[in-house]
Design a protein around this motif. Structure first.
Motif, PDB file in Angstrom:
ATOM      1  N   LEU A 408       0.830  -1.210   0.000  1.00  0.00           N
ATOM      2  CA  LEU A 408       0.000   0.000   0.000  1.00  0.00           C
ATOM      3  C   LEU A 408       0.859   1.252   0.000  1.00  0.00           C
ATOM      4  O   LEU A 408       0.499   2.263  -0.619  1.00  0.00           O
ATOM      5  CB  LEU A 408      -0.933  -0.016   1.216  1.00  0.00           C
ATOM      6  CG  LEU A 408      -2.086  -1.021   1.148  1.00  0.00           C
ATOM      7  CD1 LEU A 408      -2.829  -1.069   2.472  1.00  0.00           C
ATOM      8  CD2 LEU A 408      -3.056  -0.673   0.017  1.00  0.00           C
ATOM      9  N   TYR A 409       2.002   1.202   0.696  1.00  0.00           N
ATOM     10  CA  TYR A 409       2.910   2.350   0.683  1.00  0.00           C
ATOM     11  C   TYR A 409       3.420   2.586  -0.737  1.00  0.00           C
ATOM     12  O   TYR A 409       3.460   3.735  -1.213  1.00  0.00           O
ATOM     13  CB  TYR A 409       4.082   2.095   1.627  1.00  0.00           C
ATOM     14  CG  TYR A 409       5.034   3.264   1.750  1.00  0.00           C
ATOM     15  CD1 TYR A 409       4.851   4.220   2.742  1.00  0.00           C
ATOM     16  CD2 TYR A 409       6.100   3.424   0.865  1.00  0.00           C
ATOM     17  CE1 TYR A 409       5.709   5.302   2.851  1.00  0.00           C
ATOM     18  CE2 TYR A 409       6.958   4.504   0.954  1.00  0.00           C
ATOM     19  CZ  TYR A 409       6.753   5.438   1.958  1.00  0.00           C
ATOM     20  OH  TYR A 409       7.604   6.513   2.056  1.00  0.00           O
ATOM     21  N   ASP A 410       3.822   1.514  -1.423  1.00  0.00           N
ATOM     22  CA  ASP A 410       4.307   1.653  -2.800  1.00  0.00           C
ATOM     23  C   ASP A 410       3.203   2.190  -3.713  1.00  0.00           C
ATOM     24  O   ASP A 410       3.477   2.976  -4.632  1.00  0.00           O
ATOM     25  CB  ASP A 410       4.788   0.302  -3.323  1.00  0.00           C
ATOM     26  CG  ASP A 410       6.107  -0.130  -2.687  1.00  0.00           C
ATOM     27  OD1 ASP A 410       6.818   0.747  -2.151  1.00  0.00           O
ATOM     28  OD2 ASP A 410       6.410  -1.336  -2.719  1.00  0.00           O
ATOM     29  N   SER A 443       2.594   0.059   9.481  1.00  0.00           N
ATOM     30  CA  SER A 443       1.634  -0.605  10.359  1.00  0.00           C
ATOM     31  C   SER A 443       0.233  -0.026  10.187  1.00  0.00           C
ATOM     32  O   SER A 443      -0.761  -0.768  10.138  1.00  0.00           O
ATOM     33  CB  SER A 443       2.083  -0.461  11.819  1.00  0.00           C
ATOM     34  OG  SER A 443       1.128  -0.993  12.694  1.00  0.00           O
ATOM     35  N   ALA A 444       0.143   1.292  10.090  1.00  0.00           N
ATOM     36  CA  ALA A 444      -1.156   1.940   9.900  1.00  0.00           C
ATOM     37  C   ALA A 444      -1.754   1.567   8.539  1.00  0.00           C
ATOM     38  O   ALA A 444      -2.946   1.265   8.423  1.00  0.00           O
ATOM     39  CB  ALA A 444      -1.013   3.450  10.027  1.00  0.00           C
ATOM     40  N   PHE A 445      -0.924   1.567   7.506  1.00  0.00           N
ATOM     41  CA  PHE A 445      -1.419   1.201   6.182  1.00  0.00           C
ATOM     42  C   PHE A 445      -1.890  -0.253   6.154  1.00  0.00           C
ATOM     43  O   PHE A 445      -2.883  -0.580   5.507  1.00  0.00           O
ATOM     44  CB  PHE A 445      -0.328   1.404   5.131  1.00  0.00           C
ATOM     45  CG  PHE A 445      -0.028   2.856   4.835  1.00  0.00           C
ATOM     46  CD1 PHE A 445      -0.686   3.874   5.507  1.00  0.00           C
ATOM     47  CD2 PHE A 445       0.927   3.215   3.901  1.00  0.00           C
ATOM     48  CE1 PHE A 445      -0.410   5.211   5.247  1.00  0.00           C
ATOM     49  CE2 PHE A 445       1.208   4.541   3.614  1.00  0.00           C
ATOM     50  CZ  PHE A 445       0.547   5.542   4.299  1.00  0.00           C
ATOM     51  N   GLN A 446      -1.191  -1.119   6.877  1.00  0.00           N
ATOM     52  CA  GLN A 446      -1.595  -2.523   6.948  1.00  0.00           C
ATOM     53  C   GLN A 446      -2.982  -2.660   7.572  1.00  0.00           C
ATOM     54  O   GLN A 446      -3.798  -3.476   7.148  1.00  0.00           O
ATOM     55  CB  GLN A 446      -0.575  -3.311   7.780  1.00  0.00           C
ATOM     56  CG  GLN A 446      -0.931  -4.781   7.974  1.00  0.00           C
ATOM     57  CD  GLN A 446      -0.811  -5.583   6.693  1.00  0.00           C
ATOM     58  OE1 GLN A 446       0.238  -5.564   6.058  1.00  0.00           O
ATOM     59  NE2 GLN A 446      -1.870  -6.276   6.310  1.00  0.00           N
ATOM     60  N   SER A 447      -3.254  -1.837   8.583  1.00  0.00           N
ATOM     61  CA  SER A 447      -4.556  -1.907   9.250  1.00  0.00           C
ATOM     62  C   SER A 447      -5.682  -1.418   8.346  1.00  0.00           C
ATOM     63  O   SER A 447      -6.842  -1.788   8.533  1.00  0.00           O
ATOM     64  CB  SER A 447      -4.532  -1.082  10.544  1.00  0.00           C
ATOM     65  OG  SER A 447      -4.395   0.304  10.262  1.00  0.00           O
ATOM     66  N   LEU A 448      -5.354  -0.595   7.353  1.00  0.00           N
ATOM     67  CA  LEU A 448      -6.369  -0.097   6.426  1.00  0.00           C
ATOM     68  C   LEU A 448      -6.769  -1.155   5.390  1.00  0.00           C
ATOM     69  O   LEU A 448      -7.841  -1.070   4.798  1.00  0.00           O
ATOM     70  CB  LEU A 448      -5.859   1.163   5.725  1.00  0.00           C
ATOM     71  CG  LEU A 448      -5.693   2.380   6.644  1.00  0.00           C
ATOM     72  CD1 LEU A 448      -4.871   3.452   5.962  1.00  0.00           C
ATOM     73  CD2 LEU A 448      -7.050   2.933   7.062  1.00  0.00           C
ATOM     74  N   VAL A 450      -7.063  -2.129   2.367  1.00  0.00           N
ATOM     75  CA  VAL A 450      -7.355  -2.027   0.932  1.00  0.00           C
ATOM     76  C   VAL A 450      -7.074  -0.608   0.450  1.00  0.00           C
ATOM     77  O   VAL A 450      -7.105   0.349   1.225  1.00  0.00           O
ATOM     78  CB  VAL A 450      -8.828  -2.398   0.630  1.00  0.00           C
ATOM     79  CG1 VAL A 450      -9.100  -3.849   1.021  1.00  0.00           C
ATOM     80  CG2 VAL A 450      -9.796  -1.469   1.337  1.00  0.00           C
ATOM     81  N   PRO A 451      -6.783  -0.450  -0.848  1.00  0.00           N
ATOM     82  CA  PRO A 451      -6.466   0.879  -1.391  1.00  0.00           C
ATOM     83  C   PRO A 451      -7.549   1.920  -1.151  1.00  0.00           C
ATOM     84  O   PRO A 451      -7.236   3.086  -0.889  1.00  0.00           O
ATOM     85  CB  PRO A 451      -6.277   0.605  -2.886  1.00  0.00           C
ATOM     86  CG  PRO A 451      -5.822  -0.809  -2.953  1.00  0.00           C
ATOM     87  CD  PRO A 451      -6.568  -1.508  -1.862  1.00  0.00           C
ATOM     88  N   ARG A 452      -8.816   1.546  -1.252  1.00  0.00           N
ATOM     89  CA  ARG A 452      -9.880   2.542  -1.082  1.00  0.00           C
ATOM     90  C   ARG A 452      -9.819   3.169   0.309  1.00  0.00           C
ATOM     91  O   ARG A 452      -9.941   4.387   0.446  1.00  0.00           O
ATOM     92  CB  ARG A 452     -11.239   1.910  -1.323  1.00  0.00           C
ATOM     93  CG  ARG A 452     -12.402   2.908  -1.216  1.00  0.00           C
ATOM     94  CD  ARG A 452     -13.708   2.254  -1.608  1.00  0.00           C
ATOM     95  NE  ARG A 452     -13.682   1.831  -3.007  1.00  0.00           N
ATOM     96  CZ  ARG A 452     -14.595   1.046  -3.553  1.00  0.00           C
ATOM     97  NH1 ARG A 452     -15.591   0.581  -2.823  1.00  0.00           N
ATOM     98  NH2 ARG A 452     -14.520   0.712  -4.829  1.00  0.00           N
ATOM     99  N   HIS A 453      -9.631   2.362   1.343  1.00  0.00           N
ATOM    100  CA  HIS A 453      -9.510   2.901   2.703  1.00  0.00           C
ATOM    101  C   HIS A 453      -8.245   3.746   2.832  1.00  0.00           C
ATOM    102  O   HIS A 453      -8.245   4.773   3.523  1.00  0.00           O
ATOM    103  CB  HIS A 453      -9.488   1.764   3.721  1.00  0.00           C
ATOM    104  CG  HIS A 453     -10.815   1.111   3.933  1.00  0.00           C
ATOM    105  ND1 HIS A 453     -11.987   1.823   4.016  1.00  0.00           N
ATOM    106  CD2 HIS A 453     -11.163  -0.202   4.065  1.00  0.00           C
ATOM    107  CE1 HIS A 453     -13.001   0.996   4.202  1.00  0.00           C
ATOM    108  NE2 HIS A 453     -12.525  -0.243   4.226  1.00  0.00           N
ATOM    109  N   LEU A 454      -7.168   3.319   2.184  1.00  0.00           N
ATOM    110  CA  LEU A 454      -5.925   4.093   2.244  1.00  0.00           C
ATOM    111  C   LEU A 454      -6.125   5.485   1.650  1.00  0.00           C
ATOM    112  O   LEU A 454      -5.724   6.490   2.260  1.00  0.00           O
ATOM    113  CB  LEU A 454      -4.826   3.356   1.481  1.00  0.00           C
ATOM    114  CG  LEU A 454      -3.508   4.120   1.308  1.00  0.00           C
ATOM    115  CD1 LEU A 454      -2.817   4.303   2.655  1.00  0.00           C
ATOM    116  CD2 LEU A 454      -2.588   3.404   0.324  1.00  0.00           C
TER     117      LEU A 454
END
Length: 499
Positions: A408-410, A443-448, A450-454
């Motif tokens: 998700l970061y990438d 860690s925060a991105f992992q908890s989100l 999916v891309p839409r939530h990100l």
């Protein structure tokens, strides 16, 4: 503080997180579609020269539609580079027209209840719907309608390369499945017949024979029984019953052909339930094909798959002669039709008939099925009989379309780069103060998940940060407390179990 000013300070010309739907996202369509991929991309895309089936299960917002659009873009490029070995793409993602037509064919008592309508949906209805899309698109390309480029249109030389048998098969497929509304059905069918140079004068043999017989009968009866007065003073009335009898005998073969074509049209109208077609128009088309060439041809006249597979083979044979060596069906958005309403039990009724190994492993054909995550849980509860029919162990199944924090970061970085100015290389960590560590972001991105939530979360963070500052006293780094509070509020608003 203005969000655009904040982004421009970091070398970003437009907000990379403003859009959420891949179909309407210009950032994705213009940039990320060709350079931002999920790690499972190669497994799903496969080799276009040998189409294969992939079934992807993922939650809403995980990027299933984005992957479908990426597959479509890559197949377009592949076709451009391999003009002699192209792949014919069928977009099976708008189900409302088919479901509406289908429900109209059912009784009023059944059609009012979505669960009963979907219970009546069968495998051959899926095949009919796929052929409707494929045949309509192919006829459009041949007639030069709605073509988006040279790769879409089919040139006259390719059309002339079709022999009479292939032309007959295509005309029959068009009679059954062409759903275009650009013009009347008969005018469009006749236009296709002329493009194919398919002469059908011999289809009128019975009509010409009946007319010729009628002329001969009138002359014969008039010569044999002239309207003369008999010696007894009466008139010879033999012609009054003989002539009609001869006319009936002469016209009988033509009437029999009309009746047979009418019954065939009625069967197609009744059993091809996903499209619209008038019985009278179908009868006229069937009459326009010579009787000898129509004999024993498969038509969607019965509730069975055998005829559909034969018609599918005919469609593939025509495509091969036009330079298409395979077919790929892109299936998506099964949670969007009004009849399924996003409910797992209704989506299951609609999708399950299609999970048949014979169809999914059909030679020269591959399916890319983007399905909601809820359906995978339903599959795990299914019976042994279902699994023996579907043989999902033979399909390329992705049980969970998941994203890691790093992926998700990438993805966020790729979108920021796509929106950046010349010689600018922004990253998500550049937007935050040093007290928001790289590991904390992952860690925060992992908890989100999916891309839409990100994207929604990052957009909310930008809004919250800019609302705390003015343009006269701007702050160009987002603090940890803003990051954490936005994350907590977003999680609470969107998922009660969010952590």
């Amino acid at each position: 503080m203005n969000i655009q000013s904040f982004l421009e300070h970091h070398g970003i010309l437009r907000n990379p997180f403003a859009e959420e739907d891949a179909q309407t996202d210009p950032v994705f369509k213009e940039h990320c579609i060709s350079n931002a991929y999920h790690p499972i991309w190669d497994k799903v895309y496969g080799d276009p020269s040998d189409p294969s089936t992939s079934i992807i299960f993922g939650p809403k917002g995980s990027g299933k539609t984005a992957m479908r659009l990426q597959i479509d873009r890559h197949l377009t490029r592949y076709n451009h580079e391999n003009s002699e070995r192209r792949v014919y793409v069928i977009h099976y993602d708008d189900f409302n027209p088919f479901l509406d037509h289908f429900s109209e064919r059912l009784s009023r008592r059944v059609s009012k209840k979505p669960e009963k309508v979907l219970d009546a949906w069968r495998l051959w209805d899926h095949v009919d719907a796929i052929l409707c899309i494929g045949v309509t698109d192919l006829v459009d390309r041949m007639l030069g309608i709605n073509s988006t480029g040279k790769s879409d249109a089919i040139d006259d030389a390719s059309i002339r390369s079709l022999d009479r048998t292939s032309a007959r098969d295509l005309l029959l497929l068009a009679a059954c499945y062409d759903q275009s509304t650009d013009s009347t059905f008969m005018s469009r069918w006749n236009s296709l017949r002329k493009h194919l140079r398919y002469g059908n004068l011999s289809s009128k043999t019975t009509l010409f024979g009946a007319i010729a017989w009628s002329i001969v009968a009138v002359i014969f009866v008039g010569w044999l029984f002239p309207p003369t007065t008999l010696p007894e003073g009466g008139r010879d009335l033999t012609a009054l019953w003989l002539l009609p009898l001869l006319l009936v005998i002469g016209w009988l073969p033509h009437w029999i052909r009309i009746i047979k074509c009418q019954f065939a049209a009625l069967g197609m109208h009744r059993h091809m339930r996903v499209g619209k077609r008038e019985t009278g128009s179908m009868r006229k088309v069937l009459q326009s094909i010579p009787k000898s060439e129509l004999a024993s041809q498969p038509l969607p006249r019965y509730d069975r798959t055998d005829d559909r597979y034969e018609l599918l083979h005919k469609f593939q044979g025509i495509l091969r002669k036009l330079g298409y060596t395979g077919i790929i069906v892109l299936m998506d958005r099964v949670d969007e039709p009004h009849m399924t309403g996003g409910k797992p039990e209704l989506m299951q009724r609609f999708v399950w008939p299609m999970l048949d190994n014979k169809l999914l492993k059909h030679p020269g054909m591959g399916f890319k099925m983007m399905l909601p995550q809820e359906l995978h849980r339903e599959i795990e509860r299914e019976t042994r009989e279902f699994h023996e029919r579907a043989r999902l162990d033979k399909q390329n199944v992705i049980p969970a379309f998941q994203w890691t924090g790093e992926a998700l970061y990438d993805l966020a970085r790729a979108r920021m780069m796509a929106c950046a100015g010349d010689n600018q290389t922004p990253e998500p960590k550049d937007l935050f103060e040093d007290d928001v560590s790289y590991q904390r972001m992952l860690s925060a991105f992992q908890s989100l998940r999916v891309p839409r939530h990100l994207f929604r979360f990052l957009y909310r963070v930008l809004v919250d940060h800019c609302n705390h500052y003015t343009d006269s006293q701007p702050e160009f780094k987002i603090k940890a407390e803003t990051f954490e509070s936005a994350l907590a509020v977003y999680g609470r608003d969107n998922d009660p179990t969010f952590t």
